[in-house]
Design an enzyme around this catalytic site. Structure first.
Site, mmCIF file in Angstrom:
data_model
loop_
_atom_site.group_PDB
_atom_site.id
_atom_site.type_symbol
_atom_site.label_atom_id
_atom_site.label_comp_id
_atom_site.label_asym_id
_atom_site.label_seq_id
_atom_site.Cartn_x
_atom_site.Cartn_y
_atom_site.Cartn_z
ATOM 1 N N GLU A 1 -52.647 0.915 -40.151
ATOM 2 C CA GLU A 1 -51.214 0.862 -40.434
ATOM 3 C C GLU A 1 -50.804 1.978 -41.390
ATOM 4 O OE1 GLU A 1 -48.931 -0.867 -39.044
ATOM 5 O OE2 GLU A 1 -49.787 -2.721 -38.267
ATOM 6 N N LYS B 1 -41.469 2.328 -45.258
ATOM 7 C CA LYS B 1 -41.058 1.066 -44.631
ATOM 8 C C LYS B 1 -39.705 0.619 -45.177
ATOM 9 C CE LYS B 1 -41.769 -2.770 -42.164
ATOM 10 N NZ LYS B 1 -42.915 -3.680 -42.225
ATOM 11 N N ARG C 1 -32.877 -25.202 -44.375
ATOM 12 C CA ARG C 1 -32.073 -24.056 -43.910
ATOM 13 C C ARG C 1 -32.291 -22.786 -44.741
ATOM 14 N NH1 ARG C 1 -28.128 -28.291 -43.064
ATOM 15 N NH2 ARG C 1 -27.867 -28.647 -40.828
ATOM 16 N N HIS D 1 -51.211 -5.388 -28.882
ATOM 17 C CA HIS D 1 -51.129 -6.847 -28.906
ATOM 18 C C HIS D 1 -51.997 -7.499 -27.836
ATOM 19 C CE1 HIS D 1 -47.092 -7.226 -31.289
ATOM 20 N NE2 HIS D 1 -48.136 -7.052 -32.062
ATOM 21 N N ASN E 1 -43.254 -0.062 -34.452
ATOM 22 C CA ASN E 1 -44.099 -0.745 -33.464
ATOM 23 C C ASN E 1 -45.085 0.208 -32.785
ATOM 24 O OD1 ASN E 1 -42.766 -3.275 -33.799
ATOM 25 N ND2 ASN E 1 -41.077 -2.507 -32.558
ATOM 26 N N HIS F 1 -48.404 -0.967 -31.313
ATOM 27 C CA HIS F 1 -48.413 -2.421 -31.259
ATOM 28 C C HIS F 1 -48.244 -2.981 -29.847
ATOM 29 C CE1 HIS F 1 -48.047 -1.767 -35.517
ATOM 30 N NE2 HIS F 1 -48.104 -3.062 -35.775
ATOM 31 N N GLU G 1 -33.816 -4.322 -36.389
ATOM 32 C CA GLU G 1 -34.550 -3.632 -35.325
ATOM 33 C C GLU G 1 -33.664 -3.289 -34.128
ATOM 34 O OE1 GLU G 1 -39.186 -3.794 -34.156
ATOM 35 O OE2 GLU G 1 -38.066 -5.624 -33.701
ATOM 36 N N HIS H 1 -55.965 -7.276 -36.203
ATOM 37 C CA HIS H 1 -54.703 -6.620 -35.861
ATOM 38 C C HIS H 1 -54.792 -5.113 -36.085
ATOM 39 C CE1 HIS H 1 -50.387 -6.082 -35.401
ATOM 40 N NE2 HIS H 1 -50.371 -5.425 -36.554
ATOM 41 N N LYS I 1 -39.683 -9.715 -41.624
ATOM 42 C CA LYS I 1 -40.060 -10.335 -40.357
ATOM 43 C C LYS I 1 -40.980 -11.525 -40.626
ATOM 44 C CE LYS I 1 -39.809 -6.770 -36.768
ATOM 45 N NZ LYS I 1 -40.612 -6.048 -35.747
ATOM 46 N N ARG J 1 -35.884 1.058 -36.518
ATOM 47 C CA ARG J 1 -37.023 0.225 -36.918
ATOM 48 C C ARG J 1 -38.047 0.066 -35.799
ATOM 49 N NH1 ARG J 1 -36.894 -5.373 -40.531
ATOM 50 N NH2 ARG J 1 -39.136 -5.742 -40.457
#
Length: 352
Positions: free
Chosen positions: A178, A220, A114, A245, A238, A241, A230, A255, A136, A234
């Site tokens: 990026e 960031k 957990r 993707h 993206n 992206h 998000e 990427h 993330k 936030r």
């Protein structure tokens, strides 16, 4: 060594691994350490990193490089290994590698017993400026990228800028997409810096590298600090992206290169919709040229790219959420663009 702190992120920037053990002991004391890395990073940096660790019990789990490693199968095997070596809640997982390793190791840590502590030690430019910061984690299923994951903040992110000198040229250039992204979503004047200093940056001048990594990490951290889960701000991270993707998965490209192509699609769409002036778009093309970044793709069907975009987990109410430039260093989330127009833009960015 410098530290960036807010209510969510702790980032330590350094020019070597020598201070890592001091930071580790300062943040917490662990009974054992599991290092998760890929074979490329481990062969290049593993020995240098491990020799700076004084922990009594160190385990290592080495995965294959590449996006395919972010799978349920690999995840399950790592969990089984954690059980085998009796990793406890007083243990820590260290993600030594790029974005794939960081996402995978972070998800393992967030779910094992957990949740146990994880420390991100990014070794690629892309991971240092983006994926290792913000919590993330995720793994892929089929064409669905990061469809299983969690928001799980690392105990801290330790960035050794000197590690970037070991990167192959193509991987370093890919990571620059990026870096460029941050100038386009948050700091327009940073774009001029990237253009004016491109030669030194590509030559991996340590001071220039330190500056751009620190700049991106600060941005960031600020964005994530204001919107950890998000819900709003936030989403601007993206940029490039949603378009990218589909191209990344279908064309089997990095990427970073996919994000570069995706940003070009977003710029073309904004120009078509008159959200921006052509002069701004030309400046984007100039920075891409400076770092030899792609702006078009091949070997993929346009409709298939659109279909992957439609399945993006960040969409809502069956609408494609696009992050589009709307001014100098400014973007907004737009969800009212027709699929026909999106498909047309995808076609424009496909090499014949």
């Amino acid at each position: 060594m410098e530290e960036i702190n807010n209510n969510v992120c702790t980032i330590v920037l350094d020019k070597g691994y020598g201070c890592f053990e001091d930071v580790l002991q300062e943040k917490n004391i662990y009974d054992s350490v599991l290092i998760i890395s890929d074979s490329n990073v481990y062969n290049a940096q593993g020995d240098n990193f491990i020799k700076n660790l004084k922990s009594k019990i160190i385990y290592e789990y080495i995965v294959s490089p590449g996006e395919d490693t972010k799978s349920l199968d690999v995840y399950e095997k790592i969990i089984e290994y954690c059980v085998k070596v009796n990793l406890s809640r007083k243990s820590v997982i260290i993600a030594l590698g790029g974005g794939v390793v960081g996402d995978l190791a972070g998800f393992v840590a967030s779910t094992y017993m957990r949740g146990i502590d994880v420390i991100q030690v990014p070794t690629t430019l892309l991971a240092q400026v983006d994926s290792s910061i913000g919590g993330k984690t995720g793994i892929n299923i089929g064409n669905f990228k990061n469809i299983i994951g969690s928001f799980y903040q690392p105990k801290f992110t330790y960035i050794n800028v000197d590690a970037l000198k070991t990167l192959p040229e193509n991987e370093f250039k890919s990571g620059m997409s990026e870096v460029i992204k941050y100038s386009l979503i948050y700091d327009y004047y940073f774009l001029d810096y990237l253009i004016d200093n491109s030669k030194e940056i590509l030559n991996k001048d340590i001071e220039k590298l330190y500056y751009i990594v620190k700049k991106c990490a600060n941005i960031k951290a600020e964005v994530v600090g204001n919107d950890e889960k998000e819900g709003g701000l936030r989403k601007i991270l993206n940029f490039g992206h949603t378009f990218g993707h589909g191209v990344e998965k279908l064309c089997k490209i990095s990427h970073g290169n996919a994000v570069s192509i995706g940003m070009n699609m977003a710029f073309k769409l904004s120009l078509r919709e008159r959200f921006i002036e052509e002069e701004y778009y030309n400046k984007f093309l100039k920075v891409c040229e400076s770092y030899d970044l792609p702006i078009a793709f091949e070997n993929a069907d346009e409709q298939s790219v659109l279909n992957i975009m439609k399945s993006d987990k960040k969409n809502s109410f069956s609408k494609i959420n696009l992050v589009l430039p709307v001014g100098l260093g400014k973007v907004e989330v737009v969800d009212n663009i027709s699929e026909d127009l999106i498909l047309d833009i995808i076609r424009e960015c496909k090499n014949a």
